[in-house]
Design an enzyme around this catalytic site. Sequence first.
Site: not given
Ligand code: AGP
Length: 616
Positions: A2, A27, A75, A101-102, A485, A489, A492, A508, A611
């Site tokens: 928050c 935030r 939040w 906040n917390g 993962e 990263k 993207e 393989h 996002k």
């Molecule tokens: C991960 O870095 C990306 N932003 C993307 O893969 C993300 O994890 C995916 O779109 C799922 O989003 P969500 O966790 O909001 O469902």
Amino acid sequence: MCGIVGYVGSGSALEIVVAGLRRLEYRGYDSAGVALVADGDLWMRKRAGKIDVLEEALSAESPPDSSTGIGHTRWATHGGPTDSNAHPHISADGKVAIIHNGIIENFAELREELTEAGVHLTSETDSEVAAHLVALTLPDTGDDLAEAMRQVSRRLSGAFTLVAVDARRPDRIVGARRNSPLVVGIGDGEAFLASDVAAFIAHTRDAIELGQDQVVELTAGGVEVTDFYGEPVDTKPFTVDWDASAAEKGGYDLFMLKEIAEQPRAVADTMRGRIDRSGQLHLDDSRINDNELREIDKVVVIACGTAYHAGLVAKYAIEHWTRIPVEVELASEFRYRDPIVGRSTLVIAISQSGETMDTLMALRYAREQGARTLAICNTLGSTIPRESDAVLYTYAGPEIAVASTKAFLTQIVAAYLVGLYLAQVRGNMFGDEVRRILDQLADMPSKVDLVLDTVEDVRAIARELAEARAVLFIGRHVGFPVALEGALKLKELAYMHAEGFAAGELKHGPIALLEEGLPVVVVVPSPSSSAMLHDKIVSNIQEVRARGARTIVVAEEGDESVNSVADHIIRVPATPTLMQPLVATVPLQVFSCEMATVRGHDVDQPRNLAKSVTVE
Ligand code: AGP
């Protein structure tokens, strides 16, 4: 997390507080409110929604002139984003306003105590208890707001920043902090309190960071800081040399770097308050009773992207603890493969945003097939948890950067808690076994902190490899999803070809990709967890090196066996097997962030990405 703003001085508290909240909008929040001290009374307005909604309500009225006030952007953690759950919260006598906040871990017992004392609570929040407790304590302190705050703070457990005003004391604001930030701004005849300096650097750059378990009493001309027992403490004044944009990022150049650094706290917060004194775990909101959980004979995880990788990590733990088969499915594929799902299936939807359409549609399909559903989500009140039978929220705080970092670690922690809860109710694990794992999880924030101390070494490796055409990532067991993962990263953020493999798969086919100088990142399991797995992956490193690859090895402290086969070694603290993803992932996040920075990319908002992907 928050946003908090407090003001006392000679200016318009309403204008200054609302402007400060605007500076904290980055935030992320879902409601906002202000309280002013005027003419011996409190004047408070709060609304669900953005600050625009609050300002519309304010403009429809004539707020009193006031030079003392507090404001909050919420939040949501406990209780959905509604007007009544928004802050500030007002004490029953109408005289004390508090913003928080917390997470107050022991709020349930305090709510019960207040209810039994005849106090009518008007919200679902943990925060409201603080307002009532301070007001009820004041008479015992001679109406000393700071002393009341100290006494109440001593009763609270968890993480909290509290800021309060008393209608009868228009000349002061009081704050308290434990495990949650609070900074003081010192102006000329005025003073500020805020969750971060962005809220007041337009007025002053002279600040004081409050320390752990401290209370501050602010008047226009003075600052007094004590511990929770009233002992004066030395303060550490500093001058803020950040511009407003940097202030929003807490002094980091990027939201992603700030969020990487927030991971220890995010992991700690996600665990906070989940386990009661008897060691029993608690979910946030569950309409699945324990008997129904005992009927579960299969778990299916549905998720996308990073959340999917968190599910892959969780599979190893949940199967190990509960002996229930766990399938991990890409949400976008799940409902088209005619999956076998029914009443005895628990479908776990993992989503940071709670709005990912692929995951939402898969969840709806699972419900149509009769499955019981549980959401692991970072956004309270979002669609996916709302449409699930149970939910376990991650408390990572708003994740602004598109590339998910702290959400990933907290999704793993939350999924582990679900696995332990299942094992507990189904009797697969004894209470002491559950508590041993919980103790291991409780150690992780400090271990992640240790990894954060190595980021400069990792950034240097990334700069050395900045011209690489591609990077491969390999791992075994829980290190395999970490490799996936790490590759995601890099894709993207650096817009590079990157691929993650199970190390055993190299021979393989993928090994044909190897050529001189090609970087291969290897996530090495602990030698103490499985000598066989460890020796096999050391062999894999030798294989790739023999074909000219450049090896970047993530290995635990003291594992000297990799020294002869690694061109670069990134050390992580020794951890139990299932905990390693929580430390091994962090260098890969930093590696990709630096690679993208060197390439001049917009790290926080990479091209083509959103996002939250709210389309299928
Ligand atoms: C991960 O870095 C990306 N932003 C993307 O893969 C993300 O994890 C995916 O779109 C799922 O989003 P969500 O966790 O909001 O469902």
